[in-house]
Design an enzyme around this catalytic site. Structure first.
Site, PDB file in Angstrom:
ATOM      1  N   ASP A 103      42.406  13.599  89.991  1.00  0.00           N
ATOM      2  CA  ASP A 103      41.087  12.957  90.021  1.00  0.00           C
ATOM      3  C   ASP A 103      41.301  11.454  90.188  1.00  0.00           C
ATOM      4  O   ASP A 103      41.529  10.719  89.234  1.00  0.00           O
ATOM      5  CB  ASP A 103      40.344  13.265  88.718  1.00  0.00           C
ATOM      6  CG  ASP A 103      38.916  12.744  88.717  1.00  0.00           C
ATOM      7  OD1 ASP A 103      38.607  11.839  89.526  1.00  0.00           O
ATOM      8  OD2 ASP A 103      38.112  13.221  87.903  1.00  0.00           O
ATOM      9  N   GLU A 196      40.920   9.215  77.185  1.00  0.00           N
ATOM     10  CA  GLU A 196      40.045   9.868  78.157  1.00  0.00           C
ATOM     11  C   GLU A 196      39.483  11.090  77.431  1.00  0.00           C
ATOM     12  O   GLU A 196      39.999  12.182  77.545  1.00  0.00           O
ATOM     13  CB  GLU A 196      40.835  10.259  79.408  1.00  0.00           C
ATOM     14  CG  GLU A 196      39.962  10.650  80.579  1.00  0.00           C
ATOM     15  CD  GLU A 196      39.591  12.122  80.552  1.00  0.00           C
ATOM     16  OE1 GLU A 196      38.574  12.458  79.910  1.00  0.00           O
ATOM     17  OE2 GLU A 196      40.305  12.915  81.163  1.00  0.00           O
ATOM     18  N   HIS A 373      36.557  15.448  88.698  1.00  0.00           N
ATOM     19  CA  HIS A 373      36.786  16.810  88.215  1.00  0.00           C
ATOM     20  C   HIS A 373      35.704  17.247  87.238  1.00  0.00           C
ATOM     21  O   HIS A 373      35.554  18.439  86.969  1.00  0.00           O
ATOM     22  CB  HIS A 373      38.176  16.929  87.572  1.00  0.00           C
ATOM     23  CG  HIS A 373      38.269  16.379  86.188  1.00  0.00           C
ATOM     24  ND1 HIS A 373      38.466  15.035  85.915  1.00  0.00           N
ATOM     25  CD2 HIS A 373      38.182  16.984  84.978  1.00  0.00           C
ATOM     26  CE1 HIS A 373      38.510  14.856  84.614  1.00  0.00           C
ATOM     27  NE2 HIS A 373      38.344  16.016  84.010  1.00  0.00           N
TER      28      HIS A 373
END
Length: 430
Positions: A103, A196, A373
């Site tokens: 990604d 993340e 994604h």
């Protein structure tokens, strides 16, 4: 809320929801690229929210079982952990890590945030929550961090340790295998937390509460959390072709009981979608399957041309200030039709921002942005709504932590439409 991956009481005003253009910048390896994202602000919503701990769940399933089971909805084959053991688990984790690293929007944004703001990282202690392969830790080390503690609960921690060693950062990066809530750091405080943590629909299978736990336990006063802002948005789309394929329904003229073209908007008459297939399957009624298929949100990429209404900010979260346990919220919405069309589904997506950078940086997962994604989350409505330009779909969305699986969320949508060709009042629980 189970997600599939397929590759009214409040008066809501729209004057404060006028889109504002913000440039989020990131660089590809082969080219420089600037993506324009539409960021919608709203003054009638709270500034904080959010989610849950990935601790032991109880019963027959652990949090790891729920984690891997949930990914079976995202185009990754479900794996029996007991049957295949650690090698199969590691293979699944590698598949997930590969998808995330590919990604470009996600990974290059984090890279740019770190490399272009080395003043934040120089000689600082960094904690990487949910480190995965350790890519963010490597970025931080290369940007001049004094030391990085990379915490990863899965078997990927062993691979991250090897990756750190191969790249010559063993003296700067320490990989700790375990849950953030259970490990002890070798230092009393850290200067920066990077993670993340975002999941599908922002909140599904996310790690936000883990980040908040780490923030409260180890982050110095005025420390930095990256990213520090996240916003959840809602819009409405026309999706006749896919919805018909999904639940096998036909558009019927209720006055003549004839099937008509779902892509044309007749000037008069009353029209309803009827799910014909599941009502009679070789002589048996299986309509409960139709209802279940409608209840499962779909993770998919939405064509921006399908968007029928404005986009509404549902919730904005300040990760550096919000309190743990703010997982549940109810947000009003008012989606105004921008053309005559049908509404088959609501679509949710999110933006994240890094506001502590020298320049505002971030990315969007919206349908008008470059694909990630995370894609978008499509919430199909039980009704097909006929809307005319200027008419408003008004309602509210309630998001709560699932009682059985704290990494899951339940969604309830209330909506009403009082238009010239359609009047509807509904509650939907997903």
């Amino acid at each position: 809320m189970d997600l599939q991956d397929n590759n009214i009481d409040n008066d809501v005003t729209t004057t404060s929801n006028k889109p504002r253009k913000t440039k989020f910048e990131y660089e590809d390896e082969d080219q420089d690229e600037t993506i324009d994202e539409t960021v919608t602000e709203s003054s009638n919503l709270d500034d904080d929210a959010l989610m849950c701990d990935p601790d032991e769940i109880g019963g027959d399933k652990t949090s790891a079982d729920y984690y891997f089971d949930s990914y079976s909805h995202f185009g990754i084959h479900e794996v029996s952990l007991a049957a295949f053991g650690c090698e199969a688990v590691l293979c699944l984790v590698v598949v997930i890590a590969h998808e995330m690293l590919k990604d470009t929007v996600r990974t290059k944004t984090y890279q740019n945030v770190i490399y272009k703001n080395t003043f934040l990282f120089k000689d600082k202690i960094v904690l990487d929550v949910g480190a995965g392969t350790g890519i963010l830790s490597l970025f931080c080390a290369k940007a001049g961090a004094k030391h990085v503690y990379a915490v990863e609960c899965s078997h990927m921690a062993d691979m991250a340790q090897e990756i750190v060693k191969v790249n010559g950062f063993s003296d700067v990066i320490t990989v700790l295998k375990g849950k953030v809530e259970e490990i002890e750091l070798p230092v009393p405080q850290v200067d920066i937390i990077v993670s993340e943590w975002m999941g599908y629909f922002l909140l599904f299978e996310n790690m936000l509460n883990t980040v908040l736990y780490a923030r409260n336990k180890w982050l110095v006063n005025n420390g930095v959390v990256l990213p520090d802002k996240a916003s959840l948005y809602l819009t409405a789309i026309e999706d006749a072709e896919y919805k018909e394929d999904k639940i096998e329904c036909e558009l019927i003229d209720s006055t003549t009981f004839t099937v008509i073209n779902a892509y044309s908007l007749p000037l008069d008459g009353i029209f309803v979608f009827v799910a014909v297939f599941w009502n009679n399957v070789y002589g048996f009624n299986m309509s409960c399957i139709k209802k279940q298929s409608m209840m499962e949100p779909l993770v998919d990429t939405v064509d921006q041309n399908q968007i029928v209404t404005n986009c509404q900010l549902l919730k904005m979260m300040d990760i550096s200030k919000m309190a743990p346990g703010d997982a549940s919220f109810t947000a009003p919405f008012k989606l105004v039709a921008e053309r005559d069309d049908y509404i088959h589904a609501l679509v949710a997506y999110f933006d994240v921002s890094f506001t502590r950078c020298h320049k505002l940086t971030g990315f969007s997962t919206g349908p008008r942005s470059r694909a990630t994604h995370w894609k978008q989350t499509v919430l199909y409505l039980e009704d097909v709504l006929t809307v005319c330009e200027g008419e408003a779909l008004v309602g509210s969305m309630t998001v709560t932590q699932n009682k059985k699986n704290p990494r899951d969320v339940d969604i309830m949508i209330k909506y009403s439409l009082s238009g010239r060709r359609c009047v509807c009042l509904k509650n939907s629980i997903l």
